[in-house]
Design a protein around this motif. Structure first.
Motif, PDB file in Angstrom:
ATOM      1  N   ASP A  44       0.866  -1.178   0.000  1.00 53.80           N
ATOM      2  CA  ASP A  44       0.000   0.000   0.000  1.00 53.80           C
ATOM      3  C   ASP A  44       0.904   1.230   0.000  1.00 53.80           C
ATOM      4  N   ALA A  45       0.897   1.975  -1.096  1.00 51.39           N
ATOM      5  CA  ALA A  45       1.781   3.134  -1.227  1.00 51.39           C
ATOM      6  C   ALA A  45       1.564   4.156  -0.124  1.00 51.39           C
ATOM      7  N   ASN A  46       0.377   4.172   0.486  1.00 52.78           N
ATOM      8  CA  ASN A  46       0.114   5.114   1.567  1.00 52.78           C
ATOM      9  C   ASN A  46       1.046   4.887   2.760  1.00 52.78           C
ATOM     10  N   ALA A  47       1.484   3.647   2.948  1.00 55.00           N
ATOM     11  CA  ALA A  47       2.358   3.331   4.080  1.00 55.00           C
ATOM     12  C   ALA A  47       3.737   3.954   3.924  1.00 55.00           C
ATOM     13  N   LEU A  48       4.067   4.396   2.702  1.00 55.14           N
ATOM     14  CA  LEU A  48       5.379   4.991   2.443  1.00 55.14           C
ATOM     15  C   LEU A  48       5.312   6.500   2.276  1.00 55.14           C
ATOM     16  N   SER A  49       4.143   7.063   2.457  1.00 58.70           N
ATOM     17  CA  SER A  49       3.991   8.510   2.287  1.00 58.70           C
ATOM     18  C   SER A  49       4.893   9.269   3.261  1.00 58.70           C
ATOM     19  N   GLY A  50       5.768  10.119   2.737  1.00 60.15           N
ATOM     20  CA  GLY A  50       6.668  10.921   3.560  1.00 60.15           C
ATOM     21  C   GLY A  50       8.034  10.313   3.762  1.00 60.15           C
ATOM     22  N   ILE A  51       8.208   9.041   3.391  1.00 58.02           N
ATOM     23  CA  ILE A  51       9.494   8.384   3.648  1.00 58.02           C
ATOM     24  C   ILE A  51      10.613   8.973   2.800  1.00 58.02           C
ATOM     25  N   GLU A  52      10.238   9.578   1.665  1.00 60.77           N
ATOM     26  CA  GLU A  52      11.254  10.160   0.785  1.00 60.77           C
ATOM     27  C   GLU A  52      11.996  11.323   1.429  1.00 60.77           C
ATOM     28  N   GLY A  53      11.490  11.843   2.518  1.00 56.44           N
ATOM     29  CA  GLY A  53      12.152  12.948   3.204  1.00 56.44           C
ATOM     30  C   GLY A  53      13.316  12.522   4.076  1.00 56.44           C
ATOM     31  N   TYR A  54      13.505  11.220   4.251  1.00 57.54           N
ATOM     32  CA  TYR A  54      14.596  10.721   5.094  1.00 57.54           C
ATOM     33  C   TYR A  54      15.738  10.206   4.233  1.00 57.54           C
ATOM     34  N   GLY A 117       4.794  -3.819  -6.880  1.00 53.46           N
ATOM     35  CA  GLY A 117       4.335  -2.612  -6.220  1.00 53.46           C
ATOM     36  C   GLY A 117       5.462  -1.608  -6.075  1.00 53.46           C
ATOM     37  N   THR A 118       5.390  -0.754  -5.079  1.00 47.96           N
ATOM     38  CA  THR A 118       6.445   0.234  -4.831  1.00 47.96           C
ATOM     39  C   THR A 118       7.561  -0.404  -4.018  1.00 47.96           C
ATOM     40  N   VAL A 119       8.770  -0.365  -4.551  1.00 50.18           N
ATOM     41  CA  VAL A 119       9.922  -0.932  -3.853  1.00 50.18           C
ATOM     42  C   VAL A 119      10.859   0.194  -3.443  1.00 50.18           C
ATOM     43  N   LEU A 120      11.642  -0.057  -2.415  1.00 49.24           N
ATOM     44  CA  LEU A 120      12.639   0.903  -1.948  1.00 49.24           C
ATOM     45  C   LEU A 120      14.014   0.464  -2.413  1.00 49.24           C
ATOM     46  N   TRP A 121      14.772   1.383  -2.994  1.00 50.49           N
ATOM     47  CA  TRP A 121      16.168   1.122  -3.325  1.00 50.49           C
ATOM     48  C   TRP A 121      17.015   1.673  -2.187  1.00 50.49           C
ATOM     49  N   VAL A 122      17.902   0.818  -1.653  1.00 52.15           N
ATOM     50  CA  VAL A 122      18.734   1.225  -0.520  1.00 52.15           C
ATOM     51  C   VAL A 122      20.187   0.885  -0.783  1.00 52.15           C
ATOM     52  N   ALA A 123      21.084   1.558  -0.078  1.00 50.76           N
ATOM     53  CA  ALA A 123      22.521   1.319  -0.193  1.00 50.76           C
ATOM     54  C   ALA A 123      23.079   0.918   1.167  1.00 50.76           C
ATOM     55  N   GLY A 124      24.064   0.018   1.131  1.00 46.87           N
ATOM     56  CA  GLY A 124      24.768  -0.343   2.361  1.00 46.87           C
ATOM     57  C   GLY A 124      24.161  -1.455   3.170  1.00 46.87           C
ATOM     58  N   ALA A 125      23.216  -2.211   2.616  1.00 48.84           N
ATOM     59  CA  ALA A 125      22.596  -3.303   3.381  1.00 48.84           C
ATOM     60  C   ALA A 125      23.581  -4.457   3.552  1.00 48.84           C
ATOM     61  N   ASP A 126      23.520  -5.103   4.704  1.00 47.16           N
ATOM     62  CA  ASP A 126      24.391  -6.248   5.009  1.00 47.16           C
ATOM     63  C   ASP A 126      23.545  -7.512   5.161  1.00 47.16           C
ATOM     64  N   LEU A 127      22.653  -7.732   4.209  1.00 44.25           N
ATOM     65  CA  LEU A 127      21.666  -8.798   4.326  1.00 44.25           C
ATOM     66  C   LEU A 127      21.743  -9.790   3.172  1.00 44.25           C
ATOM     67  N   LEU A 128      21.496 -11.044   3.505  1.00 48.34           N
ATOM     68  CA  LEU A 128      21.400 -12.110   2.530  1.00 48.34           C
ATOM     69  C   LEU A 128      20.153 -11.904   1.675  1.00 48.34           C
ATOM     70  N   ASP A 129      20.265 -12.211   0.406  1.00 45.28           N
ATOM     71  CA  ASP A 129      19.105 -12.095  -0.482  1.00 45.28           C
ATOM     72  C   ASP A 129      17.934 -12.911   0.068  1.00 45.28           C
ATOM     73  N   GLY A 130      16.757 -12.290   0.138  1.00 46.33           N
ATOM     74  CA  GLY A 130      15.566 -12.958   0.638  1.00 46.33           C
ATOM     75  C   GLY A 130      15.331 -12.803   2.125  1.00 46.33           C
ATOM     76  N   THR A 131      16.224 -12.114   2.829  1.00 47.21           N
ATOM     77  CA  THR A 131      16.067 -11.948   4.272  1.00 47.21           C
ATOM     78  C   THR A 131      14.728 -11.288   4.601  1.00 47.21           C
ATOM     79  N   PRO A 132      13.947 -11.870   5.523  1.00 52.00           N
ATOM     80  CA  PRO A 132      12.673 -11.270   5.921  1.00 52.00           C
ATOM     81  C   PRO A 132      12.884  -9.988   6.735  1.00 52.00           C
ATOM     82  N   ILE A 133      12.063  -8.986   6.468  1.00 54.46           N
ATOM     83  CA  ILE A 133      12.116  -7.721   7.194  1.00 54.46           C
ATOM     84  C   ILE A 133      10.830  -7.570   7.991  1.00 54.46           C
ATOM     85  N   TYR A 134      10.979  -7.275   9.277  1.00 52.80           N
ATOM     86  CA  TYR A 134       9.826  -7.132  10.163  1.00 52.80           C
ATOM     87  C   TYR A 134       9.308  -5.697  10.225  1.00 52.80           C
TER      88      TYR A 134
END
Length: 229
Positions: A44-54, A117-134
């Motif tokens: 739901d794109a509404n859950a990401l509203s405002g996140i672009e400011g960080y 849907g809407t995905v976030l592109w991030v840099a510097g993650a130290d996670l195995l591909d497929g790692t679940p995010i809570y």
């Protein structure tokens, strides 16, 4: 004991298909690019509203490779050579009562896709591909940054930086967008802190490639680069 459960909201999608080679902490290799792909019920794109400011985000995630394993009150941190025992709560070891990890990543942007849907592109993650995010929370510099904080035994241990020798013909086999990340990962010495075997050939997988190398006298030499089938 009262049982509680958490819901997986997303998974990381990146170049690390195995644990060997993953940076020891988030933010050490910002050249690593990953996607945060939300589970269907949370797209739901509404859950990401405002996140672009960080500029940065906290990812709260699961040590999924350690599920079902017993926790240990004492662990041997690789940064101390793998021989010294310290309390698990004085480390970021995955062998914990609850297999939960915490990573700070740089938010590069959002992308609206047709299938995910809407995905976030991030840099510097130290996670195995497929790692679940809570959960995902914004990083707040005014409260999350503590320049005067002490780092326990980590303050006295510095990660080694290796000189990387990458033959041109092998370097050219990597896609252009992966080259800087691979070099930075290798420079940080992906080997466990207790391994010093000059003749040993190590293997690291990243971005669909198997990269073999050896380390001698502070120099890491890439021996082969092969695309995985």
């Amino acid at each position: 004991m009262e049982e509680r459960s958490m819901r997986i909201i997303a998974r990381i999608r990146g170049g690390f298909s195995q644990k060997f080679g993953i940076p020891r902490q988030s933010g050490l290799v910002e050249e690593v690019r990953s996607r945060v792909v939300f589970e269907k019920e949370f797209r739901d794109a509404n859950a990401l509203s405002g996140i672009e400011g960080y500029s940065h985000l906290w990812l709260i995630w699961e040590f999924s490779e350690n599920l079902g394993r017993d926790w240990s009150p004492m662990v041997r941190p690789p940064r101390l050579g793998g021989n010294t025992r310290v309390g698990v709560f004085a480390t970021r070891s995955p062998f914990r009562p609850n297999p939960v990890g915490l990573s700070c990543v740089r938010l590069l942007g959002m992308e609206k896709t047709r299938t995910e849907g809407t995905v976030l592109w991030v840099a510097g993650a130290d996670l195995l591909d497929g790692t679940p995010i809570y959960d995902i929370k914004p990083y707040l510099a005014y409260t999350d940054s503590r320049p005067d904080a002490s780092g326990g035994f980590s303050d006295g241990v510095r990660d080694k930086k290796l000189s990387v020798i990458f033959p041109k013909e092998l370097f050219a086999l990597l896609p252009g967008e992966q080259r800087a990340a691979v070099c930075k990962i290798l420079e940080g010495d992906p080997r466990p802190g207790y391994q010093e075997e000059p003749e040993r050939i190590y293997g690291m997988e990243y971005g669909g490639f198997d990269i073999r190398f050896r380390v001698q006298e502070g120099k890491l030499t890439v021996c082969s680069v092969e695309k995985k089938e």
